[in-house]
Design a protein around this motif. Structure first.
Motif, PDB file in Angstrom:
ATOM      1  N   GLY A 109     -17.907  29.935 -24.122  1.00 21.23           N
ATOM      2  CA  GLY A 109     -18.150  31.360 -24.297  1.00 21.23           C
ATOM      3  C   GLY A 109     -17.528  31.879 -25.575  1.00 21.23           C
ATOM      4  N   LEU A 110     -17.728  33.158 -25.839  1.00 23.82           N
ATOM      5  CA  LEU A 110     -17.019  33.802 -26.931  1.00 23.82           C
ATOM      6  C   LEU A 110     -15.520  33.748 -26.645  1.00 23.82           C
ATOM      7  CD1 LEU A 110     -19.311  36.933 -27.381  1.00 23.82           C
ATOM      8  CD2 LEU A 110     -19.303  34.858 -28.781  1.00 23.82           C
ATOM      9  N   HIS A 111     -14.725  33.722 -27.683  1.00 23.26           N
ATOM     10  CA  HIS A 111     -13.270  33.602 -27.600  1.00 23.26           C
ATOM     11  C   HIS A 111     -12.846  32.205 -27.149  1.00 23.26           C
ATOM     12  CE1 HIS A 111     -12.270  38.191 -27.473  1.00 23.26           C
ATOM     13  NE2 HIS A 111     -13.369  37.944 -28.171  1.00 23.26           N
ATOM     14  N   SER A 112     -13.749  31.269 -27.138  1.00 17.85           N
ATOM     15  CA  SER A 112     -13.411  29.877 -26.848  1.00 17.85           C
ATOM     16  C   SER A 112     -13.107  29.165 -28.157  1.00 17.85           C
ATOM     17  CB  SER A 112     -14.582  29.174 -26.151  1.00 17.85           C
ATOM     18  OG  SER A 112     -14.412  27.762 -26.197  1.00 17.85           O
ATOM     19  N   PRO A 113     -12.127  28.261 -28.190  1.00 18.17           N
ATOM     20  CA  PRO A 113     -11.839  27.498 -29.413  1.00 18.17           C
ATOM     21  C   PRO A 113     -12.946  26.519 -29.766  1.00 18.17           C
ATOM     22  CG  PRO A 113     -10.531  26.658 -27.597  1.00 18.17           C
ATOM     23  CD  PRO A 113     -11.195  27.905 -27.099  1.00 18.17           C
ATOM     24  N   PHE A 114     -13.920  26.356 -28.846  1.00 18.39           N
ATOM     25  CA  PHE A 114     -15.020  25.412 -29.066  1.00 18.39           C
ATOM     26  C   PHE A 114     -16.332  26.106 -29.459  1.00 18.39           C
ATOM     27  CE2 PHE A 114     -12.145  23.466 -25.938  1.00 18.39           C
ATOM     28  CZ  PHE A 114     -11.820  22.294 -26.602  1.00 18.39           C
ATOM     29  N   TYR A 115     -16.297  27.449 -29.549  1.00 16.09           N
ATOM     30  CA  TYR A 115     -17.535  28.172 -29.879  1.00 16.09           C
ATOM     31  C   TYR A 115     -17.870  28.072 -31.360  1.00 16.09           C
ATOM     32  CZ  TYR A 115     -20.706  31.904 -31.128  1.00 16.09           C
ATOM     33  OH  TYR A 115     -21.758  32.603 -31.668  1.00 16.09           O
ATOM     34  N   TYR A 116     -19.138  27.860 -31.650  1.00 20.84           N
ATOM     35  CA  TYR A 116     -19.637  27.994 -33.021  1.00 20.84           C
ATOM     36  C   TYR A 116     -21.138  28.261 -32.964  1.00 20.84           C
ATOM     37  CZ  TYR A 116     -21.369  23.160 -32.581  1.00 20.84           C
ATOM     38  OH  TYR A 116     -22.021  22.020 -32.165  1.00 20.84           O
ATOM     39  N   PRO A 117     -21.662  29.023 -33.927  1.00 21.70           N
ATOM     40  CA  PRO A 117     -23.097  29.317 -33.966  1.00 21.70           C
ATOM     41  C   PRO A 117     -23.852  28.312 -34.821  1.00 21.70           C
ATOM     42  CG  PRO A 117     -21.987  30.687 -35.561  1.00 21.70           C
ATOM     43  CD  PRO A 117     -20.925  29.841 -34.911  1.00 21.70           C
ATOM     44  N   ALA A 118     -25.145  28.160 -34.548  1.00 23.36           N
ATOM     45  CA  ALA A 118     -26.025  27.463 -35.485  1.00 23.36           C
ATOM     46  C   ALA A 118     -26.141  28.354 -36.714  1.00 23.36           C
ATOM     47  CB  ALA A 118     -27.392  27.230 -34.857  1.00 23.36           C
ATOM     48  N   ILE A 119     -25.833  27.822 -37.881  1.00 29.68           N
ATOM     49  CA  ILE A 119     -25.664  28.695 -39.043  1.00 29.68           C
ATOM     50  C   ILE A 119     -26.999  29.230 -39.567  1.00 29.68           C
ATOM     51  CG2 ILE A 119     -24.786  28.878 -41.389  1.00 29.68           C
ATOM     52  CD1 ILE A 119     -22.737  26.739 -40.703  1.00 29.68           C
ATOM     53  N   GLU A 120     -27.862  28.369 -40.028  1.00 27.85           N
ATOM     54  CA  GLU A 120     -29.044  28.829 -40.771  1.00 27.85           C
ATOM     55  C   GLU A 120     -30.033  29.586 -39.897  1.00 27.85           C
ATOM     56  OE1 GLU A 120     -30.859  25.985 -43.321  1.00 27.85           O
ATOM     57  OE2 GLU A 120     -28.966  25.271 -44.150  1.00 27.85           O
ATOM     58  N   THR A 121     -30.320  29.079 -38.710  1.00 30.90           N
ATOM     59  CA  THR A 121     -31.297  29.783 -37.863  1.00 30.90           C
ATOM     60  C   THR A 121     -30.748  31.117 -37.368  1.00 30.90           C
ATOM     61  OG1 THR A 121     -30.536  28.428 -36.009  1.00 30.90           O
ATOM     62  CG2 THR A 121     -32.581  27.752 -37.109  1.00 30.90           C
ATOM     63  N   SER A 122     -29.447  31.187 -37.125  1.00 31.07           N
ATOM     64  CA  SER A 122     -28.857  32.460 -36.691  1.00 31.07           C
ATOM     65  C   SER A 122     -28.893  33.482 -37.811  1.00 31.07           C
ATOM     66  CB  SER A 122     -27.417  32.235 -36.215  1.00 31.07           C
ATOM     67  OG  SER A 122     -27.375  31.379 -35.091  1.00 31.07           O
ATOM     68  N   ILE A 123     -28.574  33.047 -39.024  1.00 34.01           N
ATOM     69  CA  ILE A 123     -28.651  33.953 -40.176  1.00 34.01           C
ATOM     70  C   ILE A 123     -30.085  34.455 -40.348  1.00 34.01           C
ATOM     71  CG2 ILE A 123     -28.500  34.124 -42.688  1.00 34.01           C
ATOM     72  CD1 ILE A 123     -26.178  32.113 -42.562  1.00 34.01           C
ATOM     73  N   ALA A 124     -31.029  33.525 -40.359  1.00 35.66           N
ATOM     74  CA  ALA A 124     -32.428  33.893 -40.586  1.00 35.66           C
ATOM     75  C   ALA A 124     -32.921  34.863 -39.526  1.00 35.66           C
ATOM     76  CB  ALA A 124     -33.300  32.639 -40.603  1.00 35.66           C
ATOM     77  N   THR A 125     -32.625  34.573 -38.272  1.00 34.45           N
ATOM     78  CA  THR A 125     -33.076  35.442 -37.185  1.00 34.45           C
ATOM     79  C   THR A 125     -32.442  36.818 -37.287  1.00 34.45           C
ATOM     80  OG1 THR A 125     -33.346  33.525 -35.730  1.00 34.45           O
ATOM     81  CG2 THR A 125     -33.239  35.696 -34.678  1.00 34.45           C
ATOM     82  N   GLY A 126     -31.133  36.849 -37.521  1.00 31.81           N
ATOM     83  CA  GLY A 126     -30.431  38.125 -37.609  1.00 31.81           C
ATOM     84  C   GLY A 126     -30.938  38.999 -38.740  1.00 31.81           C
TER      85      GLY A 126
END
Length: 442
Positions: free
Chosen positions: A409-426
Motif C-alpha cells: 500500500g501507500l506508505h509502504s517501504p516496498f511501494y513504487y509506481p510504474a514510471i512511464e505509463t503513470s506519467i503518460a496517463t496522468g
C-alpha cells in the motif's frame, strides 16, 4: 454515504467516449516527445525526498520549472508553498495542486534508483526518507501538465493556478497556504483539481468517485490516570494499565454498536504508553487514537462516546472525579474529501476521451485522508475533485492475479509506481480535463 452514490454515470459507456479526439492525439505526441525529460525529473524527485515543512529544495525546483514556462511564480507561500499563475485571456480559473513532501522511512524496493537520503530527525538523531506516497509522481505529472497546457495555450482561455503544496503528510500544508492568503492574493478558482497515486489500480487507468472519497482524520489522545503501586501489590493500586486495556476493547463497540451500520467510521488505538519497569504499576497511561469519519454528525457522536466510555471505565475502577481520564481532541484535523459530482462527470468524461472508457474505473471511498479537501471547504465553496492515478506496474498486476504477490500500500517501504505509463496517463488525463474546464466555461 452510500456506495451507489460513488459509481460513475453512464457517460463511461456511451459510444461518444470511445473515440479519441484531436486533443488526445496531440497529447499522445506531446507526452512521447517529453517523456525522457519527465522521467528524468521523476527520478530526481524520487532520489531527493524532503520531509514535511522541510521541502526547501523541492519548492525551489518546482518554482524554477514554472518560471521557465512563463508562469508568474510566488514562493514561500505558507511554508515552502509555490503558486504559479498563467493568465491566458478571459475564462474560468482552475487550480491544480501537487503535494511535495516525503515520509521518514527506509526505502526497501531494491530499485537501482531507490532513495538513499538520510536527514536529521530534529531530536539529535537521523532518519531515512522516501517518497512512499507517490508525491514524486504527483509532481512529475503536475509539471508535465503545466508544460502541456503551455504547449496548447492557443486552445484554451482562462487562468491556470498551479499549486506546489508542502506538508500534506501531516495534514498541514493546505491550511497553511489558505491562511497565508491563497484565495486573497491570487485568483479564486472556479474549480480545483488534484490527483493521487493509487497502489491498487493498474497503471494506465484512473479512478473517480463521487461525494465523500476520503475521510476526516483526527488524532485523539486519552490520558488514563490511576494509583501506582508495586507490581506484587496490585490490591494497593488503581491500575491504569488495566483501565487502558479495558478502554481499548470498549472503544471498539463505538462503531459496531453505537453507529448506524450504514455509516462509515474507524476508531483505532495505535499507541499505548505507560510504565517504566515490569514490576511497577504506573500512575498514568496514555492512549493515542486515529478516528476516521465522513460526516460531522458521526464525528461528533464518536467524540461523545469516547468521553462517556472513558468516564465509565474510571467510575467502575473507583477513581475519584479529579482523576477521570483526560480526552484530548485537537481543534484542527484533516477534513473529509468531497468530490463535486458535476465536476467528476466532466473530468471522467474527459479522461475517457484521453485514455479510453475502459481505462476509467469507479473508485470506492477509502478511510485514508488528504488535506486537498480544504481547497473546497472555504467560504468560496470551490467545486473540487481528487482522482486516483493507477500506478501498479504490469508485472506486479500479473503476479497478484496468480496469487504470487500482495500489493504494497501507500506508505509502504516496498511501494513504487510504474514510471512511464503513470506519467503518460496522468498528463493526458489531467491536461484533457483542464482543457475541458477551460473550454466549457463555468
Amino acid at each position: 454515504m452510500r456506495k451507489a452514490s460513488l459509481f460513475l454515470t453512464s457517460l463511461f459507456i456511451t459510444s461518444s467516449l470511445l473515440a479519441s479526439g484531436p486533443g488526445s492525439q496531440a497529447l499522445d505526441a506531446f507526452v512521447a516527445d517529453h517523456m525522457a525529460e519527465l522521467k528524468a525529473f521523476y527520478l530526481d524527485r524520487h532520489q531527493s525526498p524532503e520531509l514535511s515543512l522541510a521541502e526547501k529544495e523541492t519548492s525551489i525546483t518546482l518554482a524554477a520549472e514554472l518560471r521557465k514556462l512563463g508562469f508568474e511564480v510566488t514562493e514561500n507561500m505558507g511554508g515552502y508553498g509555490v503558486v504559479g499563475v498563467l493568465k491566458n485571456g478571459k475564462g474560468p480559473t482552475v487550480l491544480y495542486r501537487t503535494d511535495m513532501d516525503a515520509l521518514p522511512m527506509v526505502e526497501k524496493t531494491g530499485l537501482d534508483y531507490a532513495s538513499q537520503v538520510v536527514v536529521a530527525d530534529g531530536t539529535g538523531g537521523q532518519v531515512s526518507t522516501m517518497h512512499s506516497c507517490g508525491h514524486d509522481m504527483h509532481m512529475t505529472v503536475w509539471l508535465g501538465t503545466a508544460k502541456a497546457m503551455m504547449d496548447m495555450k492557443s486552445q484554451w482561455k482562462g487562468t491556470l493556478v498551479m499549486i506546489g503544496q508542502p506538508a500534506e503528510e501531516i495534514g498541514a500544508g493546505a491550511k497553511l497556504m489558505l491562511e497565508a492568503g491563497l484565495y486573497e492574493k491570487f485568483p479564486v478558482p472556479d474549480y480545483g483539481v488534484g490527483l493521487h497515486c493509487s497502489p491498487t489500480i493498474p497503471t494506465g487507468k484512473v479512478g473517480f468517485g463521487k461525494g465523500y472519497t476520503m475521510a476526516n482524520a483526527e488524532a485523539i489522545s486519552i490520558k488514563v490516570f490511576g494509583q501506582g503501586a508495586h507490581g506484587a501489590s496490585p490490591h494497593m493500586s488503581i491500575d491504569p494499565v488495566v483501565m487502558a486495556s479495558m478502554l481499548v476493547m470498549e472503544l471498539q463497540t463505538i462503531v459496531s454498536r453505537n453507529l448506524n451500520p450504514l455509516d462509515n467510521a474507524v476508531v483505532t488505538v495505535g499507541v499505548i504508553k505507560g510504565g517504566t519497569k515490569y514490576n511497577i504499576i504506573p500512575d498514568e497511561v496514555t492512549l493515542e487514537l486515529t478516528v476516521r469519519t465522513f460526516t460531522e454528525e458521526v464525528r461528533l457522536k464518536i467524540h461523545q462516546r469516547i468521553k462517556e466510555i472513558a468516564r465509565g471505565v474510571a467510575i467502575s475502577a473507583g477513581l475519584p472525579e479529579d482523576k477521570y481520564p483526560e480526552v484530548i481532541i485537537p481543534e484542527t484535523f484533516t477534513p473529509a474529501n468531497f468530490n463535486n459530482e458535476a465536476l467528476v462527470d466532466r473530468l471522467s468524461a474527459a479522461a475517457a476521451r484521453a485514455i479510453g472508457a475502459d481505462n476509467v474505473v469507479a473508485a470506492e471511498p477509502q478511510m485514508v485522508a488528504e488535506d486537498f479537501s480544504r481547497y473546497g471547504k472555504t467560504e468560496h465553496k470551490v467545486p473540487t475533485t481528487l482522482f486516483w492515478l493507477g500506478t501498479v506496474p504490469a508485472e506486479r498486476t500479473a503476479k497478484v492475479a496468480k496469487g504470487e504477490l500482495s500489493l504494497p500500500g501507500l506508505h509502504s517501504p516496498f511501494y513504487y509506481p510504474a514510471i512511464e505509463t503513470s506519467i503518460a496517463t496522468g498528463v493526458k488525463v489531467t491536461s484533457t480535463g483542464l482543457l475541458d474546464l477551460f473550454k466549457g466555461g463555468k
